[in-house]
Structure formats: C-alpha cells, structure tokens
Write a protein that holds these residues in place. Structure first.
Motif, mmCIF file in Angstrom:
data_model
loop_
_atom_site.group_PDB
_atom_site.id
_atom_site.type_symbol
_atom_site.label_atom_id
_atom_site.label_comp_id
_atom_site.label_asym_id
_atom_site.label_seq_id
_atom_site.Cartn_x
_atom_site.Cartn_y
_atom_site.Cartn_z
ATOM 1 N N THR A 140 0.856 -1.185 0.000
ATOM 2 C CA THR A 140 0.000 0.000 0.000
ATOM 3 C C THR A 140 0.891 1.233 0.000
ATOM 4 O O THR A 140 1.728 1.403 0.890
ATOM 5 C CB THR A 140 -0.922 0.014 1.229
ATOM 6 O OG1 THR A 140 -1.711 -1.190 1.214
ATOM 7 C CG2 THR A 140 -1.842 1.207 1.211
ATOM 8 N N SER A 189 0.928 5.387 -0.138
ATOM 9 C CA SER A 189 0.151 6.617 0.020
ATOM 10 C C SER A 189 0.513 7.592 -1.092
ATOM 11 O O SER A 189 1.688 7.799 -1.380
ATOM 12 C CB SER A 189 0.442 7.269 1.373
ATOM 13 O OG SER A 189 0.022 6.426 2.408
ATOM 14 N N LYS A 190 -0.511 8.173 -1.707
ATOM 15 C CA LYS A 190 -0.285 9.156 -2.759
ATOM 16 C C LYS A 190 0.132 10.475 -2.121
ATOM 17 O O LYS A 190 -0.404 10.858 -1.084
ATOM 18 C CB LYS A 190 -1.567 9.399 -3.556
ATOM 19 C CG LYS A 190 -2.067 8.227 -4.342
ATOM 20 C CD LYS A 190 -3.332 8.634 -5.070
ATOM 21 C CE LYS A 190 -4.046 7.469 -5.679
ATOM 22 N NZ LYS A 190 -5.307 7.874 -6.317
ATOM 23 N N SER A 191 1.057 11.155 -2.733
ATOM 24 C CA SER A 191 1.411 12.498 -2.270
ATOM 25 C C SER A 191 0.738 13.487 -3.220
ATOM 26 O O SER A 191 1.141 13.628 -4.367
ATOM 27 C CB SER A 191 2.922 12.695 -2.231
ATOM 28 O OG SER A 191 3.480 12.490 -3.499
ATOM 29 N N SER A 236 -5.503 17.355 -3.789
ATOM 30 C CA SER A 236 -6.116 16.840 -2.569
ATOM 31 C C SER A 236 -7.591 17.248 -2.476
ATOM 32 O O SER A 236 -8.449 16.424 -2.159
ATOM 33 C CB SER A 236 -5.343 17.350 -1.358
ATOM 34 O OG SER A 236 -5.878 16.834 -0.178
ATOM 35 N N ARG A 249 -6.823 7.662 -1.340
ATOM 36 C CA ARG A 249 -5.541 8.322 -1.033
ATOM 37 C C ARG A 249 -4.380 7.332 -1.082
ATOM 38 O O ARG A 249 -3.231 7.728 -0.961
ATOM 39 C CB ARG A 249 -5.607 8.946 0.350
ATOM 40 C CG ARG A 249 -6.675 9.980 0.464
ATOM 41 C CD ARG A 249 -6.051 11.283 0.675
ATOM 42 N NE ARG A 249 -7.066 12.321 0.675
ATOM 43 C CZ ARG A 249 -6.769 13.558 0.437
ATOM 44 N NH1 ARG A 249 -5.541 13.886 0.189
ATOM 45 N NH2 ARG A 249 -7.701 14.467 0.461
ATOM 46 N N ASP A 250 -4.694 6.069 -1.219
ATOM 47 C CA ASP A 250 -3.669 5.027 -1.261
ATOM 48 C C ASP A 250 -3.786 4.223 -2.548
ATOM 49 O O ASP A 250 -4.881 4.071 -3.092
ATOM 50 C CB ASP A 250 -3.823 4.059 -0.085
ATOM 51 C CG ASP A 250 -3.637 4.735 1.255
ATOM 52 O OD1 ASP A 250 -2.791 5.629 1.355
ATOM 53 O OD2 ASP A 250 -4.351 4.356 2.206
#
Length: 110
Positions: free
Chosen positions: A25, A27-29, A35, A45-46
């Motif tokens: 998994t 996490s998106k930045s 956002s 978001r992942d």
C-alpha cells in the motif's frame, strides 16, 4: 576492500494475501489542489500494488539480511528458467522498487 549491496524494504504498509502474494500500500502524495479534487471525487488516497509470485518472493528476500548475490542465487534456485536471465531481471526489479521509494540499497563490507 570489497563490499556487497544489500537491498532492504522501507517502512511501508504491506501484507500477504490468501494466494501468498504481497500487496504493498503506497500513500499518494497530492498537492493542495489535487487533494481537494480527490476529496470532492472521493478518490482513494492510497494505491495498492499487487505483486506476482516472483516479485513477492523477491520482496520477502529484501529484508536487509541478504546480499544481491544471495538473492540472485535464491531466485535462480526457486524460479529457474522462468526468471532467466536471473541476474538482469532481479537487478531490474530491485531498481524499480528503489525508484518507487520502496527499497533502499546499502553497501556493507564483506
């Protein structure tokens, strides 16, 4: 002085599914605008990255205790012709994990 390269998984969330494959998994930045847009659209978001059997086994070997050489040997024993040419394929996979920020490669004296 000789040294060995040792790949080690970074602290990321991962698990093994019922089929024995690793799922990572990530996490998106997201930027501020991205956002807000993700919130509006209900976007996750992942990202879950499911690995195949060979990359799952490789992931398990990259625990910081195995050198590149020993990983190549183990992958060759386990997957034989399926992974030929083993050294090139294992090295390329490890490089991809490193580019994604999932693995760090250290040098240790041997």
């Amino acid at each position: 002085m000789q040294y060995s390269l040792v790949p080690k998984r970074r602290e990321v969330e991962w698990k093994i599914n019922d089929q024995g494959f690793v799922i990572i998994t990530i996490s998106k930045s997201l930027g501020r605008v991205e956002s807000k847009l993700a919130d509006l659209l209900g976007a996750p978001r992942d990202v879950r990255r499911s690995l195949d059997d060979m990359n799952s086994h490789l992931w398990m070997l990259m625990d910081g205790t195995n050198s590149m050489e020993s990983i190549v040997e183990e992958m060759d024993k386990r997957f034989a012709e399926r992974i030929a040419p083993v050294s090139e394929r294992v090295t390329k996979s490890i490089e991809q994990f490193a580019q994604l920020g999932l693995v760090e490669i250290s040098k240790i004296d041997s």
